[in-house]
Design a protein around this motif. Structure first.
Motif, PDB file in Angstrom:
ATOM      1  N   VAL A  65      -5.338   6.938  10.841  1.00  9.33           N
ATOM      2  CA  VAL A  65      -6.774   7.180  10.627  1.00  9.33           C
ATOM      3  C   VAL A  65      -7.648   6.673  11.764  1.00  9.33           C
ATOM      4  N   ALA A  66      -7.093   5.791  12.601  1.00  6.65           N
ATOM      5  CA  ALA A  66      -7.899   5.228  13.696  1.00  6.65           C
ATOM      6  C   ALA A  66      -7.426   5.671  15.074  1.00  6.65           C
ATOM      7  N   GLY A  67      -6.188   6.143  15.171  1.00 11.03           N
ATOM      8  CA  GLY A  67      -5.673   6.571  16.462  1.00 11.03           C
ATOM      9  C   GLY A  67      -5.432   5.438  17.429  1.00 11.03           C
ATOM     10  N   ARG A  68      -5.267   4.235  16.922  1.00 10.61           N
ATOM     11  CA  ARG A  68      -5.011   3.072  17.785  1.00 10.61           C
ATOM     12  C   ARG A  68      -4.265   2.009  16.987  1.00 10.61           C
ATOM     13  N   ALA A  69      -3.717   1.073  17.710  1.00  9.69           N
ATOM     14  CA  ALA A  69      -2.948   0.001  17.077  1.00  9.69           C
ATOM     15  C   ALA A  69      -3.886  -1.037  16.472  1.00  9.69           C
ATOM     16  N   PRO A  70      -3.578  -1.500  15.265  1.00  8.17           N
ATOM     17  CA  PRO A  70      -4.398  -2.547  14.654  1.00  8.17           C
ATOM     18  C   PRO A  70      -3.943  -3.940  15.064  1.00  8.17           C
ATOM     19  N   HIS A  71      -4.826  -4.905  14.865  1.00 10.06           N
ATOM     20  CA  HIS A  71      -4.430  -6.311  14.906  1.00 10.06           C
ATOM     21  C   HIS A  71      -3.679  -6.558  13.595  1.00 10.06           C
ATOM     22  N   ILE A  72      -2.579  -7.264  13.654  1.00  6.74           N
ATOM     23  CA  ILE A  72      -1.768  -7.534  12.467  1.00  6.74           C
ATOM     24  C   ILE A  72      -2.017  -8.970  12.011  1.00  6.74           C
ATOM     25  N   THR A  73      -2.239  -9.144  10.706  1.00  6.22           N
ATOM     26  CA  THR A  73      -2.386 -10.500  10.177  1.00  6.22           C
ATOM     27  C   THR A  73      -1.642 -10.637   8.849  1.00  6.22           C
ATOM     28  N   PRO A  74      -0.884 -11.709   8.676  1.00  8.75           N
ATOM     29  CA  PRO A  74      -0.219 -11.939   7.394  1.00  8.75           C
ATOM     30  C   PRO A  74      -1.205 -12.205   6.258  1.00  8.75           C
ATOM     31  N   ALA A  75      -2.449 -12.544   6.582  1.00 13.85           N
ATOM     32  CA  ALA A  75      -3.452 -12.770   5.530  1.00 13.85           C
ATOM     33  C   ALA A  75      -3.629 -11.531   4.661  1.00 13.85           C
ATOM     34  N   LEU A  76      -3.443 -10.335   5.238  1.00 13.34           N
ATOM     35  CA  LEU A  76      -3.647  -9.081   4.506  1.00 13.34           C
ATOM     36  C   LEU A  76      -2.392  -8.590   3.777  1.00 13.34           C
ATOM     37  N   MET A  77      -1.320  -9.379   3.793  1.00 12.44           N
ATOM     38  CA  MET A  77      -0.086  -9.013   3.094  1.00 12.44           C
ATOM     39  C   MET A  77      -0.367  -8.835   1.603  1.00 12.44           C
ATOM     40  N   GLU A  78       0.289  -7.854   0.997  1.00  8.84           N
ATOM     41  CA  GLU A  78       0.116  -7.610  -0.433  1.00  8.84           C
ATOM     42  C   GLU A  78       0.572  -8.818  -1.244  1.00  8.84           C
ATOM     43  N   MET A  79       0.066  -8.897  -2.460  1.00 12.37           N
ATOM     44  CA  MET A  79       0.460  -9.947  -3.396  1.00 12.37           C
ATOM     45  C   MET A  79       1.964  -9.889  -3.628  1.00 12.37           C
ATOM     46  N   ASN A  80       2.563 -11.043  -3.743  1.00 10.08           N
ATOM     47  CA  ASN A  80       3.984 -11.146  -4.066  1.00 10.08           C
ATOM     48  C   ASN A  80       4.142 -11.007  -5.580  1.00 10.08           C
ATOM     49  N   TRP A  81       4.777  -9.915  -6.002  1.00 11.32           N
ATOM     50  CA  TRP A  81       4.997  -9.664  -7.429  1.00 11.32           C
ATOM     51  C   TRP A  81       6.326 -10.237  -7.913  1.00 11.32           C
ATOM     52  N   GLY A  82       7.014 -10.981  -7.058  1.00 12.28           N
ATOM     53  CA  GLY A  82       8.232 -11.668  -7.465  1.00 12.28           C
ATOM     54  C   GLY A  82       9.273 -10.736  -8.072  1.00 12.28           C
ATOM     55  N   ARG A  83       9.818 -11.144  -9.225  1.00 14.82           N
ATOM     56  CA  ARG A  83      10.898 -10.387  -9.868  1.00 14.82           C
ATOM     57  C   ARG A  83      10.440  -9.028 -10.398  1.00 14.82           C
ATOM     58  N   TRP A  84       9.149  -8.779 -10.439  1.00 19.33           N
ATOM     59  CA  TRP A  84       8.665  -7.499 -10.958  1.00 19.33           C
ATOM     60  C   TRP A  84       8.639  -6.400  -9.900  1.00 19.33           C
ATOM     61  N   GLU A  85       8.825  -6.740  -8.626  1.00 19.23           N
ATOM     62  CA  GLU A  85       8.803  -5.707  -7.587  1.00 19.23           C
ATOM     63  C   GLU A  85       9.946  -4.715  -7.805  1.00 19.23           C
ATOM     64  N   GLY A  86       9.624  -3.431  -7.651  1.00 17.74           N
ATOM     65  CA  GLY A  86      10.599  -2.367  -7.850  1.00 17.74           C
ATOM     66  C   GLY A  86      10.716  -1.903  -9.288  1.00 17.74           C
ATOM     67  N   GLN A  87      10.003  -2.565 -10.190  1.00  9.24           N
ATOM     68  CA  GLN A  87      10.059  -2.195 -11.602  1.00  9.24           C
ATOM     69  C   GLN A  87       8.807  -1.406 -11.987  1.00  9.24           C
ATOM     70  N   HIS A  88       8.873  -0.782 -13.148  1.00 12.14           N
ATOM     71  CA  HIS A  88       7.742  -0.023 -13.675  1.00 12.14           C
ATOM     72  C   HIS A  88       6.916  -0.912 -14.605  1.00 12.14           C
ATOM     73  N   GLY A  89       5.607  -0.949 -14.376  1.00 11.57           N
ATOM     74  CA  GLY A  89       4.730  -1.747 -15.223  1.00 11.57           C
ATOM     75  C   GLY A  89       4.798  -1.343 -16.684  1.00 11.57           C
ATOM     76  N   THR A  90       4.939  -0.052 -16.963  1.00 11.91           N
ATOM     77  CA  THR A  90       5.002   0.395 -18.365  1.00 11.91           C
ATOM     78  C   THR A  90       6.234  -0.163 -19.061  1.00 11.91           C
ATOM     79  N   ALA A  91       7.372  -0.213 -18.365  1.00 16.02           N
ATOM     80  CA  ALA A  91       8.584  -0.773 -18.964  1.00 16.02           C
ATOM     81  C   ALA A  91       8.433  -2.275 -19.189  1.00 16.02           C
ATOM     82  N   LEU A  92       7.842  -2.964 -18.209  1.00 20.79           N
ATOM     83  CA  LEU A  92       7.617  -4.402 -18.370  1.00 20.79           C
ATOM     84  C   LEU A  92       6.669  -4.688 -19.522  1.00 20.79           C
ATOM     85  N   LYS A  93       5.616  -3.874 -19.641  1.00 23.15           N
ATOM     86  CA  LYS A  93       4.635  -4.068 -20.708  1.00 23.15           C
ATOM     87  C   LYS A  93       5.258  -3.836 -22.083  1.00 23.15           C
ATOM     88  N   ALA A  94       6.208  -2.915 -22.158  1.00 20.37           N
ATOM     89  CA  ALA A  94       6.872  -2.610 -23.427  1.00 20.37           C
ATOM     90  C   ALA A  94       7.842  -3.703 -23.869  1.00 20.37           C
TER      91      ALA A  94
END
Length: 194
Positions: A65-94
């Motif tokens: 979208v910008a046509g250029r390289a961004p500055h990279i920062t670990p501050a913007l890393m997504e939240m760590n969902w721990g053991r729930w990563e790769g799972q479906h929220g609907t299945a976990l909720k059930a």
């Protein structure tokens, strides 16, 4: 005073399958790449400093979208969902034993098993944002955006969110001596003219 525009990365296969991604580094899918290649950051954001999470889906979105390289920062890393990563929220909720609950019932301290809570994200995101010295665009993740928007709008993960995060939109925050403010929520990206 600085303005910070937030944008969520494009779709991945896990997004389309409604799996929790968190920090798992899933790349953009072909459809997302094709769609993002038709978009560009609108003025004045096309000239603003460009930042990205280190995860490949965010870095590639920034390039597209910008046509250029961004500055990279670990501050913007997504939240760590721990053991729930790769799972479906609907299945976990059930499954009552999972401990899963909707984000509107989290508060700042709810933590997925072996993951991190919104307060942990806020502790790394707010100092990063307050350290910016120029208007900036951050290509990041829905969890990061929720935390920054919640911080600006006073939402405490305690009931329906006062915003809805859509793709291919900029969500603009203003950070100044009086605090954090939201403005320009959901400004669409402009399409390339052909």
């Amino acid at each position: 005073m600085i303005h910070l525009a937030l944008m969520r990365h494009g779709h991945t296969a896990w997004n389309r399958d409604h799996k929790i991604q968190g920090r798992t580094d899933i790349p953009l899918d072909a459809e997302a790449r094709s769609q993002l290649a038709t978009l560009c950051l609108p003025p004045p954001w096309d000239r603003a400093a460009l930042w990205s999470s280190p995860l490949s889906r965010a870095v590639e979105t920034a390039h597209l979208v910008a046509g250029r390289a961004p500055h990279i920062t670990p501050a913007l890393m997504e939240m760590n969902w721990g053991r729930w990563e790769g799972q479906h929220g609907t299945a976990l909720k059930a499954d009552p034993a999972s401990g899963f609950r909707d984000i509107e019932d989290w508060g700042w301290g709810f933590t997925p098993p072996q993951g991190e809570c919104p307060a942990d994200l806020r502790a790394r995101l707010v100092p990063w944002a307050e350290g910016l010295t120029e208007d900036s665009v951050a290509i990041c993740h829905i969890g990061v955006m929720r935390v920054l928007l919640a911080h600006a709008m006073g939402w405490n993960f305690d009931g329906p969110a006062p915003f809805r995060i859509k793709r291919n939109r900029l969500y603009v925050l203003r950070v100044d001596a009086t605090g954090w403010h939201s403005s320009g929520i959901g400004e669409p990206l402009t399409e390339h003219l052909i």
